[in-house]
Design a protein around this motif. Sequence first.
Motif, PDB file in Angstrom:
ATOM      1  N   ASN A 140       6.427   6.076  -1.453  1.00 13.61           N
ATOM      2  CA  ASN A 140       6.741   4.646  -1.533  1.00 13.61           C
ATOM      3  C   ASN A 140       5.561   3.801  -1.073  1.00 13.61           C
ATOM      4  O   ASN A 140       4.727   4.246  -0.291  1.00 13.61           O
ATOM      5  N   MET A 141       5.586   2.552  -1.562  1.00 12.90           N
ATOM      6  CA  MET A 141       4.626   1.577  -1.060  1.00 12.90           C
ATOM      7  C   MET A 141       5.305   0.771   0.032  1.00 12.90           C
ATOM      8  O   MET A 141       6.524   0.629   0.039  1.00 12.90           O
ATOM      9  N   LYS A 142       4.511   0.243   0.938  1.00 13.00           N
ATOM     10  CA  LYS A 142       5.084  -0.665   1.930  1.00 13.00           C
ATOM     11  C   LYS A 142       4.299  -1.961   1.947  1.00 13.00           C
ATOM     12  O   LYS A 142       3.105  -1.986   1.604  1.00 13.00           O
ATOM     13  N   CYS A 194       0.834  -1.198   0.000  1.00 16.54           N
ATOM     14  CA  CYS A 194       0.000   0.000   0.000  1.00 16.54           C
ATOM     15  C   CYS A 194       0.872   1.252   0.000  1.00 16.54           C
ATOM     16  O   CYS A 194       1.966   1.244   0.556  1.00 16.54           O
ATOM     17  N   TRP A 195       0.352   2.292  -0.591  1.00 14.12           N
ATOM     18  CA  TRP A 195       1.011   3.588  -0.507  1.00 14.12           C
ATOM     19  C   TRP A 195       0.939   4.069   0.930  1.00 14.12           C
ATOM     20  O   TRP A 195      -0.075   3.868   1.606  1.00 14.12           O
ATOM     21  N   TYR A 196       2.010   4.714   1.362  1.00 16.25           N
ATOM     22  CA  TYR A 196       2.089   5.153   2.744  1.00 16.25           C
ATOM     23  C   TYR A 196       2.546   6.606   2.747  1.00 16.25           C
ATOM     24  O   TYR A 196       3.694   6.903   2.403  1.00 16.25           O
ATOM     25  N   ASP A 210       0.104  11.746  -6.659  1.00 14.57           N
ATOM     26  CA  ASP A 210       1.332  11.732  -7.464  1.00 14.57           C
ATOM     27  C   ASP A 210       2.340  10.839  -6.740  1.00 14.57           C
ATOM     28  O   ASP A 210       2.849  11.212  -5.679  1.00 14.57           O
ATOM     29  N   ASN A 211       2.610   9.659  -7.315  1.00 10.19           N
ATOM     30  CA  ASN A 211       3.442   8.683  -6.599  1.00 10.19           C
ATOM     31  C   ASN A 211       4.954   8.923  -6.743  1.00 10.19           C
ATOM     32  O   ASN A 211       5.740   8.114  -6.281  1.00 10.19           O
ATOM     33  N   SER A 212       5.353  10.043  -7.372  1.00 11.01           N
ATOM     34  CA  SER A 212       6.775  10.209  -7.706  1.00 11.01           C
ATOM     35  C   SER A 212       7.677  10.303  -6.487  1.00 11.01           C
ATOM     36  O   SER A 212       8.853   9.960  -6.572  1.00 11.01           O
TER      37      SER A 212
HETATM   38  C1  LIG Z   1       2.971   5.832 -10.524  1.00 14.57           C
HETATM   39  O1  LIG Z   1       2.236   6.750 -11.308  1.00 14.57           O
HETATM   40  C2  LIG Z   1       2.430   6.607 -12.698  1.00 14.57           C
HETATM   41  C3  LIG Z   1       1.706   7.755 -13.398  1.00 14.57           C
HETATM   42  O2  LIG Z   1       0.384   7.880 -12.951  1.00 14.57           O
HETATM   43  C4  LIG Z   1       1.906   5.245 -13.135  1.00 14.57           C
HETATM   44  O3  LIG Z   1       2.075   5.056 -14.513  1.00 14.57           O
HETATM   45  C5  LIG Z   1       2.659   4.159 -12.370  1.00 14.57           C
HETATM   46  O4  LIG Z   1       2.117   2.891 -12.659  1.00 14.57           O
HETATM   47  C6  LIG Z   1       2.588   4.412 -10.877  1.00 14.57           C
HETATM   48  N1  LIG Z   1       3.456   3.489 -10.188  1.00 14.57           N
HETATM   49  C7  LIG Z   1       2.994   2.481  -9.459  1.00 14.57           C
HETATM   50  C8  LIG Z   1       4.020   1.629  -8.816  1.00 14.57           C
HETATM   51  O5  LIG Z   1       1.804   2.282  -9.296  1.00 14.57           O
END
Ligand SMILES: *[C@@H]1O[C@H](CO)[C@@H](O)[C@H](O)[C@H]1NC(C)=O
Length: 149
Positions: free
Chosen positions: A49-51, A28-30, A44-46
């Motif tokens: 991190n997930m755990k 899961c995202w944390y 925005d996952n940039s």
């Molecule tokens: C993070 O976000 C990007 C853009 O939305 C997406 O393509 C990518 O799959 C995501 N990464 C994960 C690990 O979910």
Amino acid sequence: MAILNINYLIISFFLFLCFINTGDSIQCWYCNSRNDPKCADPFDNSTINMKNCAFEQSLSHYPKVKATMCRKIRQKVHGEWRYFRDCAYLGEPGIGGDERYCLMRTGSYNIFVEICTCVGKDGCNSAVSLQIHALILILIIGNIFAKLI
Ligand SMILES: *[C@@H]1O[C@H](CO)[C@@H](O)[C@H](O)[C@H]1NC(C)=O
């Protein structure tokens, strides 16, 4: 004989690795929007991190309950939105089995809380929830009353 034993150890080690990677663990995202504004919606996952929730400590009040779900909490306190994403222990995913919908609570003092729980896939707590349209809610409540009468 010594070589055989080392091979045995190496094989056991890899079997062990396979074993701990399987099962019903979920990632899961944390994050918390107070520390990282990217935790808010749109997610925005940039920088986040997930755990692996399998490594979460169990709850002191529910030692047998494992974290097997993801959760996103959206909270409005005094006009300010806060977002929390984490592993989840309790709660039902979605509403009526549909994970796109979230539970909502409205409290006093201008507090609004939305809790989204999901198990669908790793990182599922990145999603933006759907709002239940007020009209649908009225129809559901109307149905309940119709059955009571
Ligand atoms: C993070 O976000 C990007 C853009 O939305 C997406 O393509 C990518 O799959 C995501 N990464 C994960 C690990 O979910």
